[in-house]
Motif scaffolding. Structure first.
Motif, mmCIF file in Angstrom:
data_model
loop_
_atom_site.group_PDB
_atom_site.id
_atom_site.type_symbol
_atom_site.label_atom_id
_atom_site.label_comp_id
_atom_site.label_asym_id
_atom_site.label_seq_id
_atom_site.Cartn_x
_atom_site.Cartn_y
_atom_site.Cartn_z
ATOM 1 N N ARG A 470 60.833 9.831 -16.783
ATOM 2 C CA ARG A 470 61.393 10.416 -15.826
ATOM 3 C C ARG A 470 60.534 11.355 -14.963
ATOM 4 N NH1 ARG A 470 63.767 10.652 -20.244
ATOM 5 N NH2 ARG A 470 65.786 9.852 -20.761
ATOM 6 N N GLY A 471 59.162 11.329 -15.459
ATOM 7 C CA GLY A 471 58.310 12.151 -14.818
ATOM 8 C C GLY A 471 58.509 13.439 -14.883
ATOM 9 N N TYR A 472 58.401 14.005 -16.277
ATOM 10 C CA TYR A 472 58.272 15.387 -16.495
ATOM 11 C C TYR A 472 57.443 15.863 -17.152
ATOM 12 C CZ TYR A 472 60.750 19.919 -17.311
ATOM 13 O OH TYR A 472 61.078 21.128 -17.404
ATOM 14 N N LYS A 473 57.104 17.037 -17.374
ATOM 15 C CA LYS A 473 56.214 17.499 -18.467
ATOM 16 C C LYS A 473 56.830 18.763 -19.165
ATOM 17 C CE LYS A 473 51.679 16.390 -17.006
ATOM 18 N NZ LYS A 473 50.358 17.082 -16.463
ATOM 19 N N ARG A 474 56.664 18.826 -20.277
ATOM 20 C CA ARG A 474 57.103 20.207 -20.995
ATOM 21 C C ARG A 474 55.805 20.790 -21.690
ATOM 22 N NH1 ARG A 474 61.435 17.408 -24.527
ATOM 23 N NH2 ARG A 474 60.269 16.342 -26.393
ATOM 24 N N TYR A 475 55.862 22.239 -21.613
ATOM 25 C CA TYR A 475 54.645 22.756 -22.216
ATOM 26 C C TYR A 475 55.068 23.961 -23.696
ATOM 27 C CZ TYR A 475 52.924 21.715 -17.778
ATOM 28 O OH TYR A 475 52.295 20.882 -16.538
ATOM 29 N N PHE A 476 54.123 23.927 -24.413
ATOM 30 C CA PHE A 476 54.301 24.967 -25.458
ATOM 31 C C PHE A 476 52.943 25.294 -26.081
ATOM 32 C CE2 PHE A 476 55.391 26.162 -29.932
ATOM 33 C CZ PHE A 476 56.120 27.114 -29.316
ATOM 34 N N TRP A 477 52.985 26.180 -26.615
ATOM 35 C CA TRP A 477 51.706 26.718 -27.390
ATOM 36 C C TRP A 477 50.881 25.877 -28.760
ATOM 37 C CZ3 TRP A 477 49.536 30.971 -24.893
ATOM 38 C CH2 TRP A 477 50.220 31.539 -23.824
ATOM 39 N N LYS A 478 49.811 25.836 -28.718
ATOM 40 C CA LYS A 478 49.110 25.012 -29.857
ATOM 41 C C LYS A 478 48.082 26.079 -30.274
ATOM 42 C CE LYS A 478 50.338 20.506 -27.684
ATOM 43 N NZ LYS A 478 49.711 19.277 -27.359
ATOM 44 N N ALA A 479 47.557 25.524 -31.463
ATOM 45 C CA ALA A 479 46.556 26.416 -32.177
ATOM 46 C C ALA A 479 45.293 25.682 -31.937
ATOM 47 C CB ALA A 479 46.955 26.558 -33.632
ATOM 48 N N LYS A 480 44.201 26.468 -31.790
ATOM 49 C CA LYS A 480 43.022 25.931 -31.680
ATOM 50 C C LYS A 480 42.055 26.842 -32.614
ATOM 51 C CE LYS A 480 39.665 25.565 -27.826
ATOM 52 N NZ LYS A 480 39.326 25.594 -26.390
ATOM 53 N N PRO A 481 40.990 26.234 -33.221
ATOM 54 C CA PRO A 481 40.065 26.979 -34.212
ATOM 55 C C PRO A 481 39.329 28.032 -33.392
ATOM 56 C CG PRO A 481 39.850 24.708 -34.483
ATOM 57 C CD PRO A 481 40.833 24.676 -33.388
ATOM 58 N N VAL A 482 39.510 29.313 -33.764
ATOM 59 C CA VAL A 482 38.492 30.470 -33.228
ATOM 60 C C VAL A 482 36.931 30.204 -33.374
ATOM 61 C CG1 VAL A 482 38.035 32.755 -33.581
ATOM 62 C CG2 VAL A 482 40.241 32.068 -33.708
ATOM 63 N N SER A 483 36.622 29.122 -34.491
ATOM 64 C CA SER A 483 35.231 28.929 -34.631
ATOM 65 C C SER A 483 34.606 28.181 -33.150
ATOM 66 C CB SER A 483 35.038 28.211 -35.726
ATOM 67 O OG SER A 483 35.694 26.852 -35.494
ATOM 68 N N TYR A 484 35.567 27.660 -32.373
ATOM 69 C CA TYR A 484 35.142 26.888 -31.302
ATOM 70 C C TYR A 484 34.218 27.954 -30.149
ATOM 71 C CZ TYR A 484 37.415 22.598 -32.567
ATOM 72 O OH TYR A 484 38.049 21.605 -32.934
ATOM 73 N N ASN A 485 34.872 29.293 -30.356
ATOM 74 C CA ASN A 485 34.276 30.245 -29.403
ATOM 75 C C ASN A 485 32.791 30.346 -29.781
ATOM 76 O OD1 ASN A 485 36.789 30.140 -28.797
ATOM 77 N ND2 ASN A 485 37.215 32.161 -29.422
ATOM 78 N N ASN A 486 32.351 30.152 -30.721
ATOM 79 C CA ASN A 486 30.665 30.336 -30.914
ATOM 80 C C ASN A 486 30.166 29.260 -30.623
ATOM 81 O OD1 ASN A 486 31.715 32.549 -32.818
ATOM 82 N ND2 ASN A 486 31.742 30.896 -34.562
ATOM 83 N N ALA A 487 29.006 29.500 -29.787
ATOM 84 C CA ALA A 487 28.055 28.625 -29.038
ATOM 85 C C ALA A 487 27.252 27.968 -30.347
ATOM 86 C CB ALA A 487 27.344 29.125 -28.107
ATOM 87 N N ASP A 488 27.599 27.092 -30.950
ATOM 88 C CA ASP A 488 26.911 26.861 -32.298
ATOM 89 C C ASP A 488 26.508 25.140 -32.271
ATOM 90 O OD1 ASP A 488 29.608 26.942 -34.339
ATOM 91 O OD2 ASP A 488 29.282 25.422 -32.839
#
Lengths: 494, 400
Positions: A470-488
């Motif tokens: 039908r050409g529709y998108k639905r959105y919700f929240w997902k979890a992402k590791p906080v460790s990605y915020n480190n430039a490592d």
């Protein structure tokens, strides 16, 4: 009254596509692109689009100290908003938890749109001291084996405009509007058609640019030689320096357009570069921000003493330094909808969305609003009328409680290869929120091994499902590791 | 305290179809197979049935809705047929309804039948399900292996078990079930496997590999129940009676608080404790002779041993590796091969578990017959670890 930028933020997707991987894959067909096979371009995950990136950039620009209810206006600018009908900025407003009486607009049509919107926000501040949130996001499609595929990038930027705690005062702005068609795309089409680069540069940028830049400088009463930063996004090499020269601006003032490791985020690129400048600008410095598109728009800004008082949640430098290199060109094509993968029969599941249900629960679904029991303090998602703590049933005691900005810890998880999923393995698990609440949720931007019990995660707003029928998108929240915020070690490196 | 069900209802007859990829059989055929065997075992005619309860879970890909599919397939004499659906525990729920009907005196003889036809989807694993209109808008499109695999992650974190040891223990669970299933002519999977095969199998949902997952099967099972005095009047001896029927259903506690640590099934602990009390069992490790548990995945069986109190908390890994639940162990588990190898036609599984306990208690289990079992426990779990229905039934010889 000082009017100007009161906050800023950006969003650069986690994935950075290796340009070498692209030119190598296409070398049989387009050997002429071989020379562009250096560095990376940012690449949206399968569950990202202009809306989700706009939400992420806005959240970067809205640290906890900012009152989200204070915005009278929210504008979402993009060349590729997901919905032609359904207010995209309305989804943005819902995800951010802005006030219900906010004026929300979708904007598009030219890459200079973000700057003309900024001028509108300034007018609103002038007239009614209104605070505005302006977000630009870019998620363009390109033809395989095209130069644009290598030059373009996905990303978003947000600024807040108002009269309090102004970090950079808007001294003047100028528009030059003319139907100069360097590229175009009809409604319903997906990919831009471009005219010759030399003509665009020599007849367009070189002649139309100075009209807008000079007019803005004149209105602001600033000498070109006094400009500290000149921002002019263009995928054409040296176009920025040539324009600066024509306008009398020092070459040293020309701001790097991040073509090497980010690419060009279209509508959002000017504001992304501005955010980069503001992260290190000093009080009194003059910024000229100019963007080309059906003419040219320019804004002149002066950095104020308040500049050191604001920090985006993560900011551009930190996001550029993190991220993960993607070397699979077919993954890029698939995520951009240009490669139809065999998804198996499990992929045939109907994703029809009951719109009446969506609306009934829109606060929970868009804003990630849980219910917090006044008596026990327990947090329930989804909210429910009856709260239960062993031995104690109470009714209608839950108050709205947002989980969007809370961090959580992984209680349990798995990574499975069974379901039809665009980034296998499909990883999900139970997240215990710090401060209460537990939700079984999907992990995104993760590779095998990125999740384990006890790992800390933060919430991101993403595409939950796509209803292709039908050409529709639905959105919700997902979890992402906080460790990605480190430039490592996960940083894109070459 | 309610009086409980102990010794109030006896099994008059049972039947079970061959489980497996029954390309040859429609749901109707499977029902008839189980029904014929049960009716012949009971020695009754259809007119003697007062009521029927019918369990099937995935009506969309299988059998259809309501009581009609069973009524028509078996040409029942216009008696009441009620469909029961309670996830994978639906079979045990149909039994509970039939048993309660007979115990109340409202019926003299009742039948419970479960059937599932899963192999008409075109792919392996359970059919993709859609639940309501709200949940899919926020809940992950999760599949069963990944839901249960999370028990492993949480169990390891709680008990400090390293990944390799836990994987070895759950592999032992599957090796044992395959060894048992190989001896069962009605089982779906009848091949013995080795620990190495388990350890090296393709990953389905970390840390579960192919051999950690039960078969998805077509099949049907049926039980006919009555009161013991009626059974005796009909000439039955050595009656198998119900000692306990308990069901516990999640109320959201696991999903909303942070008290549940994700390493066990909360409802299984509640239902088993109530069942032991109903059956008058003081020490399950001594008094339970054997069990059929809901081993949808190897990790489920392992944590279930603790939930049922058959292992100490944190002790199931050792008990499993020591062979406590093997065919020659102290409390054999899945002597018929379990969900793992007998197969898992969802709506029928609870009744299939009862079928094995019934055969064992009557000494009719052939090559896999245990020596003198007295009491059998059936653990039938539906849903997923964080929200589920758990049925615990205990059966044994009458008067013991």
């Amino acid at each position: 009254m000082t009017i100007g930028i009161t906050g800023y933020g950006v969003y650069i997707p986690h994935l950075r596509l290796s340009r070498k991987a692209v030119v190598d894959a296409n070398a049989w067909f387009a050997p002429n692109l071989k020379g562009k096979g250096r560095g990376h371009r940012s690449m949206a995950n399968w569950d990202e689009d202009a809306i989700t990136m706009a939400v992420a950039a806005a959240r970067d620009a809205l640290p906890e100290s900012v009152d989200r209810q204070a915005f009278a206006k929210v504008m979402l600018a993009s060349e590729n908003l997901p919905f032609a009908e359904r207010l995209n900025a309305g989804i943005l407003a819902g995800a951010l938890g802005l006030a219900d009486d906010v004026v929300a607009n979708d904007l598009g049509g030219a890459q200079s749109i973000a700057l003309s919107s900024l001028a509108q926000a300034v007018s609103a501040a002038k007239a009614d001291a209104e605070a505005s949130l302006l977000v630009a996001a870019s998620h363009r499609r390109t033809r395989a084996a095209s130069a644009q595929e290598l030059d373009y990038a996905d990303g978003a930027a947000a600024i807040t405009v108002g009269t309090e705690n102004v970090l950079a005062e808007v001294l003047a702005s100028a528009s030059h509007t003319v139907d100069f068609v360097d590229h175009f795309r009809l409604q319903g089409e997906e990919i831009d058609y471009h005219w010759e680069e030399r003509w665009v540069r020599d007849e367009g940028i070189a002649k139309l640019g100075p009209k807008s830049v000079n007019a803005a400088l004149e209105k602001a009463g600033i000498n070109a030689a006094d400009v500290n930063y000149f921002i002019f996004p263009s995928v054409f090499k040296k176009a920025d320096a040539q324009l600066a020269k024509r306008c009398g601006i020092n070459e040293a003032a020309v701001v790097d357009n991040f073509s090497a490791e980010l690419g060009d985020c279209g509508t959002a690129q000017g504001l992304i570069m501005l955010a980069g400048v503001l992260e290190s600008a000093q009080p009194g410095q003059i910024i000229v921000l100019s963007q080309f598109g059906s003419g040219c728009n320019t804004v002149v800004l002066r950095v104020t003493d308040a500049i050191s008082g604001f920090k985006p949640v993560r900011g551009l430098a930190a996001q550029l330094a993190s991220g993960k290199e993607e070397t699979s060109y077919t993954r890029f094509l698939a995520y951009k909808g240009q490669l139809k993968l065999e998804r198996g029969m499990r992929g045939e599941q109907d994703k029809k969305t009951a719109l009446s249900t969506s609306y009934r629960h829109h606060k929970s679904l868009l804003g990630f609003i849980a219910g917090r029991c006044k008596e026990s303090g327990d947090v329930h998602f989804p909210p429910s009328r009856i709260s239960y703590t062993p031995g104690n049933h109470v009714q209608d005691t839950q108050e709205p409680y947002s989980l969007a900005d809370k961090r959580g810890k992984v209680l349990s998880w798995s990574a499975e290869y069974l379901s039809s999923y665009m980034a296998p393995p499909h990883q999900y698990g139970q997240v215990d929120f710090i401060g209460g609440g537990r939700v079984l949720m999907e992990f995104t931007d993760v590779a095998p091994g990125d999740i384990d019990s006890g790992f800390e995660v933060e919430m991101v707003f993403r595409v939950k499902d796509i209803d292709e029928l039908r050409g529709y998108k639905r959105y919700f929240w997902k979890a992402k590791p906080v460790s990605y915020n480190n430039a490592d070690s996960s940083a894109a490196a070459e | 305290m309610p009086q409980g069900i102990k010794d109030k209802v006896a099994i008059l007859g049972m039947g079970c179809s061959r489980f497996g990829e029954r390309w040859d059989a429609s749901p109707e055929d499977l029902m008839v197979e189980a029904y014929n065997e049960a009716m012949s075992d009971a020695g009754i005619t259809p007119e003697q049935l007062d009521a029927a309860w019918f369990s099937t879970h995935m009506e969309d890909v299988g059998t259809g809705r309501g009581g009609i599919p069973m009524g028509i397939a078996l040409r029942l004499p216009n008696i009441g047929v009620t469909r029961v659906e309670n996830f994978c525990a639906g079979g045990s729920e149909a039994v509970r309804a039939a048993v309660y009907a007979v115990a109340s005196g409202a019926c003299d003889i009742a039948i419970a039948l479960g059937v599932e036809k899963l192999k008409d989807t075109g792919y392996g694993g359970l059919p993709v399900a859609t639940v309501g209109t709200y949940i899919p808008q926020w809940y992950p499109a999760a599949v069963a292996p990944a839901n249960f695999a999370q028990l492993a992650a949480a169990y390891r974190a709680k008990h400090g078990v390293d990944a390799a040891t836990l994987k070895r223990a759950i592999s032992h669970v599957s090796v044992k079930s395959h060894a048992n299933g190989a001896k069962n002519p009605k089982a779906h999977l009848r091949k013995e496997i080795t620990i190495e095969q388990c350890l090296n199998a393709p990953t389905i949902a970390q840390p579960l590999g192919l051999f950690d997952c039960c078969g998805v099967s077509d099949g049907a099972a049926a039980v006919i129940v009555t009161r013991p005095e009626i059974a005796r009047e009909m000439g039955k001896k050595d009656l198998v009676t119900f000692k306990a029927l308990q069901l516990a259903v999640s109320n959201g506690w696991e999903m909303s608080g942070s008290q549940w640590d994700g390493s066990y099934v909360h409802t299984a602990r509640i239902a088993s404790r109530k069942a032991y009390a109903e059956a008058g069992i003081k020490n399950p490790r001594e008094e339970i002779s054997m069990s059929e548990v809901h081993d949808c995945f190897s990790i489920t069986e392992l944590v279930t041993m603790e939930d049922l109190g058959l292992s100490d908390e944190g002790g199931a890994v050792r008990d499993v590796l020591d062979g406590k639940f093997d065919a020659d162990g102290a409390i054999p588990c899945q002597i018929d091969g379990g969900l793992k190898c007998f197969g898992h036609p969802v709506g029928a599984s609870g009744i299939r578990m009862l079928y094995e306990m019934y055969l064992q208690l009557l000494g009719r289990a052939g090559e896999r017959q245990l020596a003198n079992p007295r009491t059998g426990l059936i653990h039938n779990l539906g849903g997923q670890p964080n929200q589920n229905v758990c049925s615990i039934s205990i059966v044994g010889r009458e008067g013991e």
